[in-house]
Scaffold this motif. Structure first.
Motif, PDB file in Angstrom:
ATOM      1  N   THR A 184       0.847  -1.179  -0.119  1.00 44.52           N
ATOM      2  CA  THR A 184       0.071  -0.165   0.046  1.00 44.52           C
ATOM      3  C   THR A 184       0.938   1.348   0.089  1.00 44.52           C
ATOM      4  N   ASN A 185       0.536   2.185  -0.864  1.00 44.57           N
ATOM      5  CA  ASN A 185       1.090   3.439  -0.965  1.00 44.57           C
ATOM      6  C   ASN A 185       0.738   4.340   0.373  1.00 44.57           C
ATOM      7  N   THR A 186       1.465   4.791   1.122  1.00 46.85           N
ATOM      8  CA  THR A 186       0.876   5.599   2.115  1.00 46.85           C
ATOM      9  C   THR A 186       0.699   7.093   1.772  1.00 46.85           C
ATOM     10  N   GLY A 187       1.158   7.446   0.746  1.00 44.05           N
ATOM     11  CA  GLY A 187       1.047   8.778   0.388  1.00 44.05           C
ATOM     12  C   GLY A 187       1.889   9.720   0.871  1.00 44.05           C
ATOM     13  N   SER A 188       2.881   9.633   1.400  1.00 35.37           N
ATOM     14  CA  SER A 188       4.095  10.201   2.213  1.00 35.37           C
ATOM     15  C   SER A 188       5.513  10.055   1.399  1.00 35.37           C
ATOM     16  N   LYS A 189       6.332  10.739   1.803  1.00 38.74           N
ATOM     17  CA  LYS A 189       7.617  10.544   1.215  1.00 38.74           C
ATOM     18  C   LYS A 189       8.538  10.511   2.269  1.00 38.74           C
ATOM     19  N   ASP A 190       9.549   9.684   2.098  1.00 39.64           N
ATOM     20  CA  ASP A 190      10.814   9.671   3.142  1.00 39.64           C
ATOM     21  C   ASP A 190      11.515  10.989   3.022  1.00 39.64           C
ATOM     22  N   LEU A 191      11.800  11.314   4.391  1.00 42.28           N
ATOM     23  CA  LEU A 191      12.637  12.504   4.359  1.00 42.28           C
ATOM     24  C   LEU A 191      13.943  12.538   3.888  1.00 42.28           C
ATOM     25  N   GLU A 192      14.488  11.404   3.850  1.00 41.74           N
ATOM     26  CA  GLU A 192      16.064  11.431   3.764  1.00 41.74           C
ATOM     27  C   GLU A 192      16.067  11.148   2.077  1.00 41.74           C
ATOM     28  N   THR A 193      15.330  10.169   1.590  1.00 42.80           N
ATOM     29  CA  THR A 193      15.610   9.869   0.039  1.00 42.80           C
ATOM     30  C   THR A 193      14.485  10.553  -0.765  1.00 42.80           C
ATOM     31  N   GLY A 194      13.361  10.727  -0.260  1.00 40.19           N
ATOM     32  CA  GLY A 194      12.503  11.440  -0.999  1.00 40.19           C
ATOM     33  C   GLY A 194      11.384  10.559  -1.872  1.00 40.19           C
ATOM     34  N   LEU A 195      11.662   9.149  -1.495  1.00 40.23           N
ATOM     35  CA  LEU A 195      10.896   8.118  -2.227  1.00 40.23           C
ATOM     36  C   LEU A 195       9.595   7.983  -1.535  1.00 40.23           C
ATOM     37  N   PRO A 196       8.652   7.614  -2.265  1.00 42.41           N
ATOM     38  CA  PRO A 196       7.263   7.222  -1.799  1.00 42.41           C
ATOM     39  C   PRO A 196       7.508   6.074  -0.553  1.00 42.41           C
ATOM     40  N   VAL A 197       6.591   6.221   0.299  1.00 48.13           N
ATOM     41  CA  VAL A 197       6.799   5.171   1.340  1.00 48.13           C
ATOM     42  C   VAL A 197       5.519   4.087   1.002  1.00 48.13           C
ATOM     43  N   VAL A 198       6.223   2.782   0.945  1.00 47.79           N
ATOM     44  CA  VAL A 198       5.240   1.811   0.789  1.00 47.79           C
ATOM     45  C   VAL A 198       5.157   0.730   1.642  1.00 47.79           C
ATOM     46  N   ARG A 199       4.051   0.391   2.306  1.00 49.35           N
ATOM     47  CA  ARG A 199       3.840  -0.556   3.562  1.00 49.35           C
ATOM     48  C   ARG A 199       3.427  -1.864   3.056  1.00 49.35           C
ATOM     49  N   SER A 200       3.555  -2.932   3.628  1.00 49.06           N
ATOM     50  CA  SER A 200       3.405  -4.390   3.304  1.00 49.06           C
ATOM     51  C   SER A 200       2.527  -5.006   4.184  1.00 49.06           C
ATOM     52  N   GLN A 201       1.593  -5.846   3.669  1.00 49.96           N
ATOM     53  CA  GLN A 201       0.766  -6.482   4.398  1.00 49.96           C
ATOM     54  C   GLN A 201       0.701  -8.188   4.060  1.00 49.96           C
ATOM     55  N   TYR A 202       1.187  -8.954   4.887  1.00 50.42           N
ATOM     56  CA  TYR A 202       1.256 -10.347   4.337  1.00 50.42           C
ATOM     57  C   TYR A 202       0.199 -11.102   4.900  1.00 50.42           C
ATOM     58  N   SER A 203      -0.411 -12.036   4.179  1.00 51.49           N
ATOM     59  CA  SER A 203      -1.485 -13.121   4.586  1.00 51.49           C
ATOM     60  C   SER A 203      -0.993 -14.222   4.292  1.00 51.49           C
ATOM     61  N   VAL A 204      -1.628 -15.239   5.082  1.00 56.07           N
ATOM     62  CA  VAL A 204      -1.495 -16.834   4.940  1.00 56.07           C
ATOM     63  C   VAL A 204      -2.859 -17.341   4.588  1.00 56.07           C
ATOM     64  N   ARG A 205      -3.053 -18.238   3.702  1.00 58.91           N
ATOM     65  CA  ARG A 205      -4.025 -19.026   3.104  1.00 58.91           C
ATOM     66  C   ARG A 205      -3.735 -20.503   3.116  1.00 58.91           C
ATOM     67  N   GLU A 206      -4.759 -20.975   3.442  1.00 58.87           N
ATOM     68  CA  GLU A 206      -4.568 -22.691   3.426  1.00 58.87           C
ATOM     69  C   GLU A 206      -4.699 -22.979   1.931  1.00 58.87           C
ATOM     70  N   ARG A 207      -4.017 -23.997   1.423  1.00 54.12           N
ATOM     71  CA  ARG A 207      -3.910 -24.403   0.241  1.00 54.12           C
ATOM     72  C   ARG A 207      -5.018 -25.432   0.006  1.00 54.12           C
ATOM     73  N   SER A 208      -5.899 -25.343  -1.110  1.00 53.26           N
ATOM     74  CA  SER A 208      -7.035 -26.157  -1.160  1.00 53.26           C
ATOM     75  C   SER A 208      -7.423 -26.277  -2.650  1.00 53.26           C
ATOM     76  N   TRP A 209      -8.027 -27.151  -3.047  1.00 52.86           N
ATOM     77  CA  TRP A 209      -8.480 -27.184  -4.559  1.00 52.86           C
ATOM     78  C   TRP A 209      -9.213 -25.791  -4.857  1.00 52.86           C
ATOM     79  N   LYS A 210      -9.609 -25.048  -3.790  1.00 59.11           N
ATOM     80  CA  LYS A 210     -10.427 -24.121  -4.277  1.00 59.11           C
ATOM     81  C   LYS A 210      -9.428 -22.707  -4.892  1.00 59.11           C
TER      82      LYS A 210
END
Length: 297
Positions: A184-210
């Motif tokens: 997700t893009n937070t919409g803010s920039k890093d003060l040192e590099t000036g790059l956009p700040v991106v945050r991650s969110q991981y999820s785990v799903r059970e593997r099945s035929w679906k």
């Protein structure tokens, strides 16, 4: 080619959750098991205790009998020598019988224990206790659980340090789960590099035929690299992380994507090759839209 669709945001910044996060799987679960004492004792230990008890009983009988009394013999008889020998032999047999009875009486309890069925464990507990160490900022907290003790089990107490990363790694390695990342893009920039700040969110799903075990017929027939064992080929075009502009490439011999720097993002905005309307769309994408490509080293 629609240039707007091929511009993507890649990379991470220092103010995000981690600077260029790397997925690392922890070591296996850590456990401490306290085994029960060995039961029954070894044959050597049983034999030594049995012999020691028997010899001690014999010594007590010897101390009680003391020295042998002299045998009275009538020397006037013609066969006095044979009579004295018979009396001495009878006295010795009686002493040996007393010693043998004392020995047998002392070792009888050991033989009785041997004839009984020995338990598989020395612990008389009917349950096993498992302590799970829960993470805590101040000090670890142990939560205890109990279960009926199996017949052939040789332990009663076990401590387990639950390592969630190790559990996830084991399930993923055995094909039980799939891992998914959302950025997700937070919409803010890093003060040192000036790059956009991106945050991650991981999820785990059970593997099945679906979810078809992460199988996609679309990728199998439309991607030139196939799927699973090779990287999927990125669409041709320019990509940016807000600092530089890159051009995508694909190395066919080993199925790997690549990025070649074309220019800085500031030079790209000043270039008359692309219209101003397209440049404004790219800037808006860097401010709030989610990235199209994320590289995790």
């Amino acid at each position: 080619m629609n240039f707007w669709r091929t511009v993507a945001l890649i990379g991470w910044t220092s103010s995000s959750v981690q600077a260029i996060r790397q997925i690392q799987f922890a070591s296996p679960l850590q456990a401490l098991t306290i085994p029960d004492a060995e039961v029954p004792p070894t044959p050597r230990a049983r034999y030594l205790k049995k012999i020691a008890a028997g010899l001690q009983a014999e010594q007590q009988v010897r101390d009680k009998l003391g020295e042998d009394d002299p045998i009275a013999v009538d020397t006037s008889q013609a066969d006095w020598a044979q009579t004295a020998a018979r009396n001495a032999k009878r006295q010795q047999l009686q002493k040996e019988r007393l010693l043998e009875e004392a020995f047998d009486k002392a070792v009888a309890p050991f033989d009785a224990k041997l004839s009984q069925k020995q338990p598989s464990s020395s612990s008389s507990s009917q349950y096993q206790f498992v302590g799970v160490i829960q993470p805590n900022d101040a000090s670890p907290v142990i939560q205890w659980y109990a279960r009926p003790k199996p017949a052939n089990s040789k332990w009663s107490v076990r401590l387990i340090h639950v390592n969630r990363d190790a559990i996830v790694h084991d399930l993923f390695r055995r094909g039980k789960i799939d891992l998914f990342g959302r950025y997700t893009n937070t919409g803010s920039k890093d003060l040192e590099t000036g790059l956009p700040v991106v945050r991650s969110q991981y999820s785990v799903r059970e593997r099945s035929w679906k979810n078809l075990w992460n199988f996609s017929p679309k990728h199998l027939f439309t991607d030139s690299s196939g799927m699973y064992w090779r990287e999927r080929r990125l669409p041709e075009g320019l990509y940016t992380d807000g600092l530089n502009v890159y051009e995508s490439s694909y190395r066919y011999r080993d199925g790997r994507n690549g990025m070649h720097r074309v220019s800085s993002f500031a030079q790209f905005l000043k270039s008359p090759t692309f219209p101003d309307k397209m440049k404004l769309k790219i800037q808006e994408k860097l401010k709030k839209d989610s990235p199209d490509i994320v590289v995790e080293e």
